[in-house]
Design a protein around this motif. Structure first.
Motif, PDB file in Angstrom:
ATOM      1  N   ALA A 546       0.814  -1.321  -0.028  1.00  0.00           N
ATOM      2  CA  ALA A 546      -0.089   0.067  -0.081  1.00  0.00           C
ATOM      3  C   ALA A 546       0.930   1.265  -0.004  1.00  0.00           C
ATOM      4  N   LYS A 547       1.891   1.178   0.729  1.00  0.00           N
ATOM      5  CA  LYS A 547       2.611   2.472   0.680  1.00  0.00           C
ATOM      6  C   LYS A 547       3.449   2.612  -0.325  1.00  0.00           C
ATOM      7  N   ALA A 548       3.953   1.728  -1.193  1.00  0.00           N
ATOM      8  CA  ALA A 548       4.573   1.937  -2.568  1.00  0.00           C
ATOM      9  C   ALA A 548       3.879   2.027  -3.517  1.00  0.00           C
ATOM     10  N   SER A 549       2.540   1.780  -3.316  1.00  0.00           N
ATOM     11  CA  SER A 549       1.527   2.190  -4.686  1.00  0.00           C
ATOM     12  C   SER A 549       1.269   3.612  -4.898  1.00  0.00           C
ATOM     13  N   VAL A 550       1.561   4.219  -6.185  1.00  0.00           N
ATOM     14  CA  VAL A 550       1.713   5.635  -6.625  1.00  0.00           C
ATOM     15  C   VAL A 550       0.706   5.631  -7.671  1.00  0.00           C
ATOM     16  N   GLU A 551       0.936   6.885  -8.330  1.00  0.00           N
ATOM     17  CA  GLU A 551      -0.157   7.091  -9.446  1.00  0.00           C
ATOM     18  C   GLU A 551       0.606   6.366 -10.789  1.00  0.00           C
ATOM     19  N   SER A 552       1.817   6.237 -10.578  1.00  0.00           N
ATOM     20  CA  SER A 552       2.254   5.494 -11.893  1.00  0.00           C
ATOM     21  C   SER A 552       2.248   3.995 -11.813  1.00  0.00           C
ATOM     22  N   GLY A 553       1.857   3.517 -10.627  1.00  0.00           N
ATOM     23  CA  GLY A 553       1.698   1.969 -10.571  1.00  0.00           C
ATOM     24  C   GLY A 553       1.332   1.573  -9.262  1.00  0.00           C
ATOM     25  N   VAL A 554       0.304   0.724  -9.282  1.00  0.00           N
ATOM     26  CA  VAL A 554      -0.021   0.304  -7.775  1.00  0.00           C
ATOM     27  C   VAL A 554       0.069  -1.194  -7.637  1.00  0.00           C
ATOM     28  N   PHE A 555       0.306  -1.744  -6.550  1.00  0.00           N
ATOM     29  CA  PHE A 555       0.417  -3.268  -6.480  1.00  0.00           C
ATOM     30  C   PHE A 555      -0.828  -3.940  -6.032  1.00  0.00           C
ATOM     31  N   HIS A 556      -1.225  -4.831  -6.976  1.00  0.00           N
ATOM     32  CA  HIS A 556      -2.530  -5.615  -6.803  1.00  0.00           C
ATOM     33  C   HIS A 556      -2.038  -6.808  -6.105  1.00  0.00           C
ATOM     34  N   VAL A 557      -2.666  -7.010  -4.838  1.00  0.00           N
ATOM     35  CA  VAL A 557      -2.255  -8.134  -4.018  1.00  0.00           C
ATOM     36  C   VAL A 557      -3.318  -9.196  -3.964  1.00  0.00           C
ATOM     37  N   GLU A 558      -2.958 -10.518  -3.876  1.00  0.00           N
ATOM     38  CA  GLU A 558      -3.649 -11.794  -3.783  1.00  0.00           C
ATOM     39  C   GLU A 558      -2.937 -12.642  -2.883  1.00  0.00           C
ATOM     40  N   GLU A 559      -3.807 -12.699  -1.798  1.00  0.00           N
ATOM     41  CA  GLU A 559      -3.197 -13.378  -0.647  1.00  0.00           C
ATOM     42  C   GLU A 559      -3.535 -14.942  -0.496  1.00  0.00           C
ATOM     43  N   GLU A 560      -2.926 -15.770  -0.311  1.00  0.00           N
ATOM     44  CA  GLU A 560      -3.189 -17.180  -0.336  1.00  0.00           C
ATOM     45  C   GLU A 560      -3.155 -17.440   1.175  1.00  0.00           C
ATOM     46  N   GLU A 561      -4.426 -17.667   1.680  1.00  0.00           N
ATOM     47  CA  GLU A 561      -4.475 -18.092   3.031  1.00  0.00           C
ATOM     48  C   GLU A 561      -5.241 -19.378   3.170  1.00  0.00           C
TER      49      GLU A 561
END
Length: 564
Positions: A546-561
């Motif tokens: 979340a912290k590293a996500s910016v206008e030039s690109g975001v992190f899309h997270v898939e969690e394997e629980e």
């Protein structure tokens, strides 16, 4: 004084209210599908052009950050904001259609109908070969959450219906006379069966006594039979799901007759056994399968993640000796007499050692049901893929990395990369593996070496960086360089010689800094992230993403629980 009119139901006809509730939940599932289904109908070229390059509005990035963050109240709930929103809507619909005045005994029937409606919905989601997953492309973890919520709502409405009805009969001295009625007795038996299913599905029982949870769940057949007898119009809610479940059971029964050839059973230090087999391939990366090994038990089936990917010639399943069943799996590949020798001299042998040493792998019979599961992300649509894993949580990560490398290898068979990939870009895989002991790195050393070797080929449109962090054991200050060059992601000089791709660090990773480094090297593109491991580590990774996500690109997270 509050009048009875204050508690008037939304719809007077109780059966109509149950039907409306049923359709509302189906509508929620279709809304889940509409979020993701369109991308599956787009061509690969159009799909990829929508994710690269990336340029997002600040409000979107802010909303994405909030959605990506871990649960704000993790000590109360494990659900993040999107899941909490779904839960709020689901609970609201149950209250909306369950709102009633409760003046007369006939009013209690509304909760009986809502019980039947929820049971029908639960049946629709119970099949492993699930149409909502296969056709509507709803991710398996989301369907699992709905299944749990629906199960709890079924029990809550059934208990409310039963308790209010019995209270009325006791208050009017009619209980002894009414309980003689066969329909009432069957209804009580159905509730008892449902109560057992509910109690044994609670997490503290499900995790400690899996077999109790698994086999007690079959009592739902007693509940369904009782509900069909107890309610005259129950079939319209129950029979569609029951029919799909029956078809699913036929498919699963046919799976028992597939020829699964076990190629090797390998024991690795610190209680991990890896099965390699032929006969079934994964359809998507990160899937799971239910496994039965008659050498361990003729009755028990247990789910495990598949480490192999579509296109792999052999399937791979790794079993960690954490529970009773998985610990028994160790006996297929080692005995205490040879464990120390294997641990110190070989680091794993492709043999099967049971009650008698050196049993051939071909002597091990395996029955596999699956693979199952649909993920949230289409991994090959992203130029940069991040895999963060803890311990045995590397299993789905290996599958995803193998899938991307296989896609890249397939592209080299055409005249241009653009023909196959649709965009002509390279994939970049960044894998961070956190383990407790350095010896754990042997678990998937062969797979990592193979993937890194393929990615090192200049003709392959893929690169792969591997970082391993050992959180236990001693320290070493001797640094090594690697063929795939990963020094840019080494956050300090505390590294150790390691016979494999990447670099080994003897400390816990700084996930925030690591994600920032990945983002700096992946300008103007969105990034796909796979998380699997201890909850604390995944929460830290979510915060970093979340912290590293910016206008030039975001992190899309898939969690394997791993949840059942």
């Amino acid at each position: 004084m509050i009048s009875a009119k204050t508690f008037q139901p939304v719809v007077e006809d109780q059966l109509t209210a149950a039907r409306a509730y049923f359709l509302c939940i189906i509508g929620m599932l279709f809304c889940e599908s509409l979020i993701r289904l369109p991308s599956y109908f787009m061509t690969y070229k159009k799909a990829r052009s929508s994710v690269s390059p990336a340029k997002h509005w600040k409000p979107y990035v802010l909303l994405h950050k909030i959605i990506t963050l871990p649960p704000l109240l993790s000590f109360i709930t494990r659900h993040r904001l999107p899941s909490l929103f779904r839960l709020f809507v689901f609970v609201f619909l149950n209250f909306l259609w369950g709102w009633n005045r409760l003046l007369y005994s006939t009013d209690y029937k509304l909760y009986g109908w809502l019980t039947i409606a929820n049971a029908g919905l639960g049946l629709l989601l119970a099949a492993r070969t699930n149409l909502f997953s296969i056709v509507l492309r709803i991710p398996t973890p989301i369907l699992l959450n709905y299944h749990r919520w629906i199960g709890r709502a079924t029990f809550a409405h059934a208990t409310l219906h039963l308790s209010l009805t019995i209270q009325q009969f006791v208050r009017t001295d009619q209980f002894a006379a009414v309980v003689v009625n066969a329909r009432i007795r069957v209804g009580i038996v159905a509730w008892v069966a449902l109560a057992i299913v509910y109690i044994t599905s609670l997490s503290f029982i499900r995790r400690r006594w899996f077999e109790v949870f698994y086999y007690a769940h079959f009592l739902f057949l007693v509940f369904i039979a009782g509900a069909l007898y107890h309610a005259s119009k129950g079939p319209e809610f129950l029979l569609p799901g029951l029919g799909l479940w029956a078809i699913d059971r036929v498919i699963r029964f046919a799976h028992r007759f597939r020829k699964i050839v076990v190629k090797s059973v390998t024991y690795y230090p610190r209680d991990l056994t890896k099965f390699k087999f032929e006969g079934v391939q994964a359809a998507y990366p990160g899937q799971m399968a239910w496994i039965q090994v008659p050498s361990i038990s003729y009755l028990n089936w247990h789910p495990f993640s598949i480490a192999s990917a579509p296109g792999d010639s052999e399937g791979t399943i790794a079993i960690r000796g954490l529970g009773n069943y998985s610990k028994k799996a160790q006996l297929l590949a080692e005995t205490r007499k040879c464990e120390d020798r294997m641990d110190s001299e070989t680091g794993g042998q492709e043999v099967v050692v049971g009650s008698m040493p050196m049993v051939e792998a071909s002597a091990v019979r395996m029955v596999l049901d699956g693979p199952y599961g649909i993920g949230r992300l289409q991994w090959d649509r992203y130029r940069t893929i991040v895999i963060v894993a803890g311990g045995i949580g590397i299993t789905p990560g290996i599958s995803i990395a193998s899938y991307i490398v296989n896609r890249a290898a397939a592209s080299t068979t055409t005249t241009t990369t653009t023909t196959t990939t649709g965009m002509g870009f390279e994939w970049h895989i960044h894998l961070l593996w956190v383990i407790k002991e350095k010896k754990h790195s042997q678990w998937f050393a062969d797979e990592l070496k193979k993937l890194a070797s393929l990615a090192a080929n200049p003709s392959m449109p893929v690169t792969m960086d591997v970082t391993i962090h050992v959180t236990g054991g001693g320290n070493s200050s001797e640094q090594t360089t690697t063929a795939i060059g990963q020094e840019e992601f080494a956050l300090d000089n505390t590294v150790e010689k390691y016979d494999g791709p990447g670099i080994v660090h003897h400390h816990r990773p700084n996930l925030s800094e690591w994600f920032r480094c990945v983002k700096d090297g992946s300008k103007d593109t969105d990034i796909a992230v796979s998380l699997c491991g201890p909850k604390a580590m995944m929460n830290d990774a979510r915060k970093a993403a979340a912290k590293a996500s910016v206008e030039s690109g975001v992190f899309h997270v898939e969690e394997e629980e791993f949840e059942l």
